[in-house]
Design a protein around this motif. Structure first.
Motif, mmCIF file in Angstrom:
data_model
loop_
_atom_site.group_PDB
_atom_site.id
_atom_site.type_symbol
_atom_site.label_atom_id
_atom_site.label_comp_id
_atom_site.label_asym_id
_atom_site.label_seq_id
_atom_site.Cartn_x
_atom_site.Cartn_y
_atom_site.Cartn_z
ATOM 1 N N PHE A 1 0.861 -1.226 0.164
ATOM 2 C CA PHE A 1 -0.062 0.030 0.020
ATOM 3 C C PHE A 1 0.702 1.202 0.000
ATOM 4 C CE2 PHE A 1 -2.267 3.344 2.645
ATOM 5 C CZ PHE A 1 -3.297 3.647 1.531
ATOM 6 N N ALA A 2 2.165 1.328 0.924
ATOM 7 C CA ALA A 2 2.861 2.415 0.817
ATOM 8 C C ALA A 2 3.660 2.679 -0.588
ATOM 9 C CB ALA A 2 4.060 2.105 2.051
ATOM 10 N N PHE A 3 3.890 1.626 -1.162
ATOM 11 C CA PHE A 3 4.351 1.511 -2.525
ATOM 12 C C PHE A 3 3.540 2.482 -3.327
ATOM 13 C CE2 PHE A 3 4.543 -0.156 -6.796
ATOM 14 C CZ PHE A 3 5.831 0.308 -7.161
ATOM 15 N N PHE A 4 2.395 2.059 -3.543
ATOM 16 C CA PHE A 4 1.183 2.704 -4.350
ATOM 17 C C PHE A 4 1.198 4.191 -4.061
ATOM 18 C CE2 PHE A 4 0.657 -1.466 -6.360
ATOM 19 C CZ PHE A 4 0.427 -1.234 -7.526
ATOM 20 N N ILE A 5 0.678 4.509 -2.591
ATOM 21 C CA ILE A 5 0.649 6.068 -2.283
ATOM 22 C C ILE A 5 1.916 6.627 -2.597
ATOM 23 C CG2 ILE A 5 -1.212 5.312 -1.034
ATOM 24 C CD1 ILE A 5 0.541 5.577 1.788
ATOM 25 N N ASN A 6 3.203 6.085 -2.997
ATOM 26 C CA ASN A 6 4.235 6.919 -2.844
ATOM 27 C C ASN A 6 4.848 7.044 -4.219
ATOM 28 O OD1 ASN A 6 5.475 7.997 -0.102
ATOM 29 N ND2 ASN A 6 4.844 6.059 0.155
ATOM 30 N N ILE A 7 4.198 6.124 -5.195
ATOM 31 C CA ILE A 7 4.581 6.469 -6.763
ATOM 32 C C ILE A 7 4.262 7.411 -7.389
ATOM 33 C CG2 ILE A 7 4.875 3.740 -6.766
ATOM 34 C CD1 ILE A 7 2.336 3.973 -8.421
ATOM 35 N N LYS A 8 4.709 8.124 -8.495
ATOM 36 C CA LYS A 8 4.227 9.210 -9.067
ATOM 37 C C LYS A 8 2.870 9.020 -9.762
ATOM 38 C CE LYS A 8 9.103 10.547 -10.768
ATOM 39 N NZ LYS A 8 9.897 10.767 -11.926
ATOM 40 N N PRO A 9 2.134 10.243 -9.872
ATOM 41 C CA PRO A 9 0.582 9.906 -10.217
ATOM 42 C C PRO A 9 0.484 9.365 -11.537
ATOM 43 C CG PRO A 9 0.968 12.055 -9.104
ATOM 44 C CD PRO A 9 2.338 11.568 -9.114
#
Length: 337
Positions: A251-259
């Motif tokens: 989850f942390a990976f996806f909320i930290n990747i670029k839009p």
């Protein structure tokens, strides 16, 4: 509020993971055979274990997302969820009858249509939290960070010891309210205090991959030592600290990747719930067993992925049509009123 394409892509991938879990569990009897100690190692086994370990975080991630974005109770939305559950119970039953997977009788109609919702443990847990969402939000949002942190540490310990190690009846199984409520609370905690934003996305992806690899190696090792039940639990038990940690990391990976610029995922994501509803009924489990037997004869190891993706796409199409019909019916009813 504008949709976050990163989370919508995440939801689409998570539901594919759920589809893969259902395919392996229902189509090959992975769960029952391991828990009963009668699983036989075969040419599919490595792929089954690998896909299960990769996908096992999916359900926990859904409740993390719910906690992160919060739930706003709406009677209209609650009724909509119930209607969807009833529709897909009836739909899978009809398809089962047409495809000769299910026989028509009063008993099968009651079990497959009227009581079909009982198979939807995820939705039952979700709707319980949804009903009490206002109280839950008010309570959690009053906690200071220090108190909230201590609360989650204690909760995590209880979830690991009672839920995973001892499987306490008082605490409930991994498919019940308390383990999923913990993930909801973690999601709320992440949103309020923004605690996962100080690391690069590659760090969180590494944590997820590490927990997945440890689960895979550990579960196969346990199987080789004759402990099939613990092999299964380490692979897919949602109370496992490895699965909880892996879910938070992914989850942390996806909320930290670029839009993500492409909005196609935001168009698909609202229809993905149908994938779960179409594949978790008693009749749908019979489908999986029957169709996978045919797929295996021609596709071998690829049958798991091909079946999962094919049914995923089919469910999206059915839900698109159903939702359009529902909208038109509601517009007509509104005009009549």
């Amino acid at each position: 509020m504008k949709r976050d394409t990163r989370i919508d892509l995440f939801k689409c991938l998570l539901m594919l993971g759920v589809m893969i879990i259902h395919t392996i569990e229902h189509g090959y009897g992975f769960a029952n055979k391991l828990q009963e100690g009668i699983y036989v190692w075969n040419s599919h086994s490595i792929l089954e274990y690998l896909l299960m370990c990769i996908s096992s975080v999916a359900v926990n991630c859904y409740f993390l997302i719910s906690g992160y974005y919060g739930m706003k109770y709406s009677r209209k939305k609650f009724v909509k969820f119930v209607i969807m559950m009833l529709f897909y119970s009836a739909f899978t039953y009809v398809v089962g009858v047409v495809s000769s997977v299910e026989q028509v009788s009063l008993g099968t109609v009651i079990r497959g249509v009227i009581l079909g919702w009982r198979s939807y443990w995820f939705m039952i847990v979700y709707l319980i939290l949804y009903l009490f969402s206002k109280v839950v939000h008010a309570t959690l949002d009053q906690l200071e960070q220090d108190a909230y942190t201590k609360f989650l540490c204690v909760y995590f310990g209880i979830n690991t010891i009672l839920g995973f190690v001892f499987h306490s009846n008082e605490y409930g199984s991994a498919l019940s309210v308390l383990p999923m409520f913990m993930m909801f609370c973690v999601g709320r905690y992440i949103r309020r205090f923004q605690i996962l934003m100080n690391r690069k996305s590659v760090f969180w992806l590494s944590i997820y991959l590490a927990t997945t690899i440890i689960s895979l190696i550990g579960s196969i090792a346990l199987f080789s030592m004759g402990s099939q039940r613990w092999s299964y639990l380490l692979t897919i038990d949602y109370c496992s600290p490895l699965i909880v940690t892996g879910a938070i990391a992914l989850f942390a990976f996806f909320i930290n990747i670029k839009p993500i610029k492409r909005e196609i995922w935001s168009k698909i994501a609202p229809y993905t719930l149908a994938v779960y509803l179409m594949t978790e009924t008693v009749v749908a489990r019979k489908w999986a067993y029957m169709f996978l037997d045919d797929f295996d004869k021609t596709l071998g190891l690829l049958s798991i992925i091909v079946y999962a993706i094919a049914l995923y796409i089919f469910a999206i199409i059915v839900e698109f049509i159903r939702s359009r019909i529902e909208s038109k019916v509601l517009r007509v009813l509104k005009r009549v009123d």
